[in-house]
Design an enzyme around this catalytic site. Structure first.
Site, PDB file in Angstrom:
ATOM      1  CD  GLU A  73      -2.735   1.518   0.308  1.00 25.74           C
ATOM      2  OE1 GLU A  73      -3.248   2.640   0.240  1.00 25.74           O
ATOM      3  OE2 GLU A  73      -2.987   0.606  -0.504  1.00 25.74           O
ATOM      4  CG  HIS A  76      -0.732   2.366  -4.978  1.00 23.37           C
ATOM      5  ND1 HIS A  76      -1.988   2.648  -4.481  1.00 23.37           N
ATOM      6  CD2 HIS A  76      -0.773   2.712  -6.287  1.00 23.37           C
ATOM      7  CE1 HIS A  76      -2.743   3.137  -5.449  1.00 23.37           C
ATOM      8  NE2 HIS A  76      -2.045   3.186  -6.549  1.00 23.37           N
ATOM      9  CG  HIS A 135      -8.569   5.074  -6.538  1.00 24.56           C
ATOM     10  ND1 HIS A 135      -8.168   6.378  -6.639  1.00 24.56           N
ATOM     11  CD2 HIS A 135      -7.497   4.406  -6.036  1.00 24.56           C
ATOM     12  CE1 HIS A 135      -6.925   6.507  -6.204  1.00 24.56           C
ATOM     13  NE2 HIS A 135      -6.487   5.315  -5.851  1.00 24.56           N
ATOM     14  CG  HIS A 243     -16.545  -8.262 -16.353  1.00 22.31           C
ATOM     15  ND1 HIS A 243     -16.265  -7.058 -16.936  1.00 22.31           N
ATOM     16  CD2 HIS A 243     -15.344  -8.886 -16.227  1.00 22.31           C
ATOM     17  CE1 HIS A 243     -14.967  -6.939 -17.135  1.00 22.31           C
ATOM     18  NE2 HIS A 243     -14.388  -8.042 -16.730  1.00 22.31           N
ATOM     19  CG  HIS A 304      -7.986  -8.743 -17.261  1.00 19.81           C
ATOM     20  ND1 HIS A 304      -8.209  -8.992 -18.594  1.00 19.81           N
ATOM     21  CD2 HIS A 304      -9.222  -8.568 -16.721  1.00 19.81           C
ATOM     22  CE1 HIS A 304      -9.497  -8.975 -18.848  1.00 19.81           C
ATOM     23  NE2 HIS A 304     -10.134  -8.701 -17.734  1.00 19.81           N
TER      24      HIS A 304
END
Length: 334
Positions: A73, A76, A135, A243, A304
């Site tokens: 975290e 990032h 986000h 999806h 992906h």
């Protein structure tokens, strides 16, 4: 001008890195690796010394420190913070430079500030799916806007293709459909529905009877914690099924658009952009299938996410090329 060009190039690659790190953080369940923001358990870096760890456990007894998740975290956040400073530099240089476009840098700065707010809300609202999906979309939008900014700083890369102006509405539709599919993917990931169906081509037998659309697309506001999801198994399957159908629609529509573009494009620039977008489209579809077959391996799932961001960026660049060709045609007609 060269400084702006270099900054735009660096910002694009840094944004790609932030997107990769964001996907890795989310997929390693490290979104709450640090339960506060912008620090980590009250520190600017992950607590390591014994007395700091003890203070962290005392301050957040409900969420014991897991160093590997906390570092995921914080790394990032460090990269995202660096990107924010870089975009601020892009904005201020544009403001104080004559004959330089200022609208896009201003939008970039506003967006990166909003992204920081979404990053904070992701933590403070305990992975609220709406915020997590927002986000993700914000990061992809940032990458596409930086590509727009980069192209405007490199006008020599605009193709002159007046015969392609009629494809502009098709390009806009392709982008809109792709954004919708990315949003579905973000909603799937944010609600931990990526493995809700592990059979091909759609889902396990009887999936039609288990559809629960109302719960699947409810915002589920008001929960204290959204880590690992709050939806029922039926709702997660429904999200996953949507999806998958979205992936099929997106594949067909984008392939049709790119085929039309390839047949009619004459410049090397657009030919290469078309080939690149087609390669990313096929790769993205293949990665989606592999996510199901291999039960969401980490590297595949991160790829992906990353390929989707780059596919959107390329389609935006293609749209800008078509739009520029339209403006050129209008000037020539005058």
């Amino acid at each position: 001008m060269k400084t702006q060009q270099w900054l735009a190039t660096i910002a694009i690659f840094l944004t790609m890195g932030v997107i990769l790190l964001g996907a890795y953080t989310r997929l390693t369940d490290a979104g709450l690796g640090c339960p506060d923001w912008p620090g980590c358990y009250g520190f600017l870096k992950v607590p390591q010394q014994e007395h700091h760890v003890a203070a962290a456990l005392e301050a957040f007894p409900e969420r014991p420190l897991e160093p590997h998740k906390a570092w995921n975290e914080m790394v990032h956040r460090y990269f995202a913070g660096s990107l924010g400073l870089l975009i601020a530099a892009i904005f201020f240089i544009a403001v104080f430079t004559r004959h330089s476009g200022k609208v896009v840098p201003a939008v970039l700065l506003a967006l990166v500030v909003f992204q920081a707010a979404l990053g904070m809300w992701t933590v403070t609202l305990n992975l609220l799916p709406l915020v997590v999906m927002g986000h993700l979309l914000g990061g992809f939008t940032l990458l596409s806007l930086l590509a727009l900014h980069w192209l405007r700083l490199h006008p020599q890369y605009y193709a002159q293709e007046p015969q392609l102006v009629s494809l502009k509405p098709f390009a806009a539709l392709a982008i809109a459909v792709l954004i919708g599919q990315i949003a579905l993917g973000g909603w799937t990931a944010a609600n931990y529905a990526a493995l809700a169906c592990i059979d091909l081509p759609v889902c396990e037998a009887g999936w039609q009877q288990r559809l629960n659309v109302s719960e699947a697309f409810d915002l589920h506001l008001g929960h204290d914690d959204y880590e690992y999801g709050v939806m029922s198994a039926e709702a997660r399957q429904t999200v996953h099924v949507f999806h998958r159908f979205g992936a099929a629609i997106t594949l067909v529509l984008l392939a049709s658009f790119l085929l039309q573009l390839w047949r009619r494009a004459g410049s090397k620039i657009l030919k290469r952009l078309t080939l690149g977008a087609a390669a990313l489209l096929l790769l993205q579809f293949s990665l989606g299938v592999l996510n199901v077959v291999l039960h969401l391996p980490l590297a595949n799932a991160v790829a992906h996410n990353f390929v989707a961001a780059n596919l959107l960026m390329l389609l935006v660049v293609i749209y800008l090329q078509l739009r520029h060709s339209g403006k050129t045609t209008s000037k020539e007609s005058l």
